[in-house]
Scaffold this active site. Structure first.
Site, PDB file in Angstrom:
ATOM      1  N   ARG A  81      75.672 -39.624  42.558  1.00  0.00           N
ATOM      2  CA  ARG A  81      74.384 -40.288  42.710  1.00  0.00           C
ATOM      3  C   ARG A  81      73.264 -39.356  43.166  1.00  0.00           C
ATOM      4  O   ARG A  81      73.505 -38.434  43.947  1.00  0.00           O
ATOM      5  CB  ARG A  81      74.521 -41.451  43.715  1.00  0.00           C
ATOM      6  CG  ARG A  81      75.426 -42.564  43.207  1.00  0.00           C
ATOM      7  CD  ARG A  81      75.942 -43.437  44.349  1.00  0.00           C
ATOM      8  NE  ARG A  81      76.722 -44.574  43.843  1.00  0.00           N
ATOM      9  CZ  ARG A  81      78.022 -44.514  43.523  1.00  0.00           C
ATOM     10  NH1 ARG A  81      78.688 -43.372  43.656  1.00  0.00           N
ATOM     11  NH2 ARG A  81      78.650 -45.589  43.078  1.00  0.00           N
ATOM     12  N   HIS A 106      75.535 -40.055  37.680  1.00  0.00           N
ATOM     13  CA  HIS A 106      76.235 -39.188  36.730  1.00  0.00           C
ATOM     14  C   HIS A 106      75.322 -38.485  35.735  1.00  0.00           C
ATOM     15  O   HIS A 106      75.720 -38.167  34.614  1.00  0.00           O
ATOM     16  CB  HIS A 106      77.320 -39.961  36.000  1.00  0.00           C
ATOM     17  CG  HIS A 106      78.492 -40.332  36.860  1.00  0.00           C
ATOM     18  ND1 HIS A 106      78.890 -39.573  37.938  1.00  0.00           N
ATOM     19  CD2 HIS A 106      79.353 -41.393  36.789  1.00  0.00           C
ATOM     20  CE1 HIS A 106      79.949 -40.132  38.492  1.00  0.00           C
ATOM     21  NE2 HIS A 106      80.244 -41.242  37.823  1.00  0.00           N
ATOM     22  N   HIS A 185      86.113 -36.489  35.252  1.00  0.00           N
ATOM     23  CA  HIS A 185      86.248 -37.879  35.714  1.00  0.00           C
ATOM     24  C   HIS A 185      87.514 -38.515  35.138  1.00  0.00           C
ATOM     25  O   HIS A 185      87.450 -39.547  34.462  1.00  0.00           O
ATOM     26  CB  HIS A 185      85.010 -38.675  35.310  1.00  0.00           C
ATOM     27  CG  HIS A 185      84.755 -39.882  36.159  1.00  0.00           C
ATOM     28  ND1 HIS A 185      85.723 -40.819  36.433  1.00  0.00           N
ATOM     29  CD2 HIS A 185      83.638 -40.314  36.796  1.00  0.00           C
ATOM     30  CE1 HIS A 185      85.212 -41.770  37.184  1.00  0.00           C
ATOM     31  NE2 HIS A 185      83.950 -41.485  37.434  1.00  0.00           N
ATOM     32  N   GLU A 320      87.628 -36.720  42.098  1.00  0.00           N
ATOM     33  CA  GLU A 320      86.615 -35.939  41.398  1.00  0.00           C
ATOM     34  C   GLU A 320      86.072 -34.851  42.319  1.00  0.00           C
ATOM     35  O   GLU A 320      85.267 -35.121  43.200  1.00  0.00           O
ATOM     36  CB  GLU A 320      85.475 -36.846  40.943  1.00  0.00           C
ATOM     37  CG  GLU A 320      85.903 -38.059  40.144  1.00  0.00           C
ATOM     38  CD  GLU A 320      84.895 -39.182  40.237  1.00  0.00           C
ATOM     39  OE1 GLU A 320      83.703 -38.949  39.945  1.00  0.00           O
ATOM     40  OE2 GLU A 320      85.287 -40.303  40.619  1.00  0.00           O
TER      41      GLU A 320
END
Length: 357
Positions: A81, A106, A185, A320
């Site tokens: 974010r 993203h 991801h 991630e």
């Protein structure tokens, strides 16, 4: 070791998509494709030697071309974010795409997961001198892409060796000062994921150890406040092996884990970040990374429909590795600022194994 290329369809504008399968001498396989520089199947054995895929995938290119949860994708220019979808560089404010409430998630509406990457086959030796094979994907993101300044050249490199270690390495350079934050991801389930729609079990019984003493504090939109908190004695505490499911219900606001951990040790150096075990199959999964942070996400929003290949909430976990979310707006975080003449390089190793029952 072998490398096989097969057609996997084409993009909406007719570009061919190739699936490349890397197989080591034990028969363990990893597949990747150039749409989104994405990781596809990862087929590794359980304690009885039975191979199964442990990474969520779609069975055709079509679903990857539309909106999807990011299955196996390379995410950028800025993963996670950015608060209010803006940041300042050298006194100039940049507004990037707002695509998640008031914020940017993203990298914007059409991020790197929905772009076609060039591919080059590579081979060589790992740090221990063992042979490895792989693919280097490359992409040029134009100046102004989703509002980000600078033409950015990115590579995403996948390497597979006989120790069943998958190394993912990102690099980036730029023509103007800009912010870059890259991650893979993938959605993991070590029990194995059946082909086609659905077929995954809950990951509540997976046992995790995270080499992370702190998490980032966030507001109601999961935007970092700039401070961190100790995980000790909280639902985020995986300093000792614990199941994902034991305290997941203590996080109703996010419907599970969706939080960035501070990886212990010095950023920029490869160091342990996580170890996860599925007790039933015996499959183990270890991560080492140079990145400062790692987002634990327990697939809280998979809807059990076509857009998630039939998979549901908590049927996978994501780890991630990345720089901290909204780092571009927090001077006390390790910087994501990339300037001309500099090169971003981040490496994450995924090691697969088994333990006895």
């Amino acid at each position: 070791m072998s490398l096989v290329t097969t057609p996997f369809g084409q993009t909406k504008d007719g570009k061919p998509v190739q699936k490349i399968t890397l197989t080591n001498s034990h028969g363990h396989r990893v597949s990747v494709m150039n749409w989104g520089a994405s990781l596809l199947e990862v087929e590794v054995p359980d304690r009885d030697g039975k191979l199964a895929n442990v990474n969520m995938v779609f069975d055709s290119i079509d679903r990857y071309l539309d909106s999807h949860p990011g299955f196996g994708s390379s995410i950028g220019r800025f993963c996670n974010r950015i608060g209010l979808a803006k940041f300042e560089i050298d006194g100039e404010t940049y507004q990037v795409t707002v695509n998640h409430g008031k914020h940017c998630l993203h990298g914007g509406k059409v991020n790197f997961s929905h772009k076609w990457w060039d591919a080059d086959l590579i081979s060589g030796k790992d740090a221990n001198g063992n042979p490895e094979i792989g693919v280097r994907y490359s992409l040029v993101s134009p100046d102004g892409d989703e509002g980000f300044p600078g033409e950015v050249t990115v590579t995403a490199e996948y390497r597979w060796n006989d120790a069943s270690e998958l190394t993912i390495e990102f690099t980036a350079t730029t023509t103007k000062p800009t912010h870059v934050n890259l991650t893979n991801h993938s959605y993991w389930n070590l029990a194995g994921i059946a082909p086609g729609d659905g077929g995954a079990s809950s990951i509540h019984d997976h046992v995790a150890l995270l080499h992370c003493n702190e998490t980032l504090d966030v507001d109601e939109d999961l935007i970092p406040t700039g401070t961190t908190s100790s995980v000790e004695g909280t639902p985020f505490d995986f300093l000792h092996p614990e199941t994902f499911g034991k305290r997941i219900d203590q996080l109703p606001a996010t419907k599970g884990y969706d939080h960035c951990y501070v990886v212990a040790g010095e950023p920029g150096k490869l160091r342990p970040a996580a170890r996860v075990v599925d007790p039933k199959s015996g499959r183990t999964f270890e991560i080492e990374t140079t990145q400062p942070g790692m987002q634990l996400y327990t697939a809280n929003h998979l809807g059990g429909n076509a857009s998630s290949a039939g998979h549901r909430s908590h049927e996978a976990f994501c780890l991630e590795t990345q720089h901290y979310p909204d780092a571009c707006n927090h001077p006390n975080f390790k910087s994501t600022l990339l300037r001309p003449g500099d090169k971003l390089k981040e490496t994450t190793v995924h090691r697969f194994g088994v333990e006895a029952g």
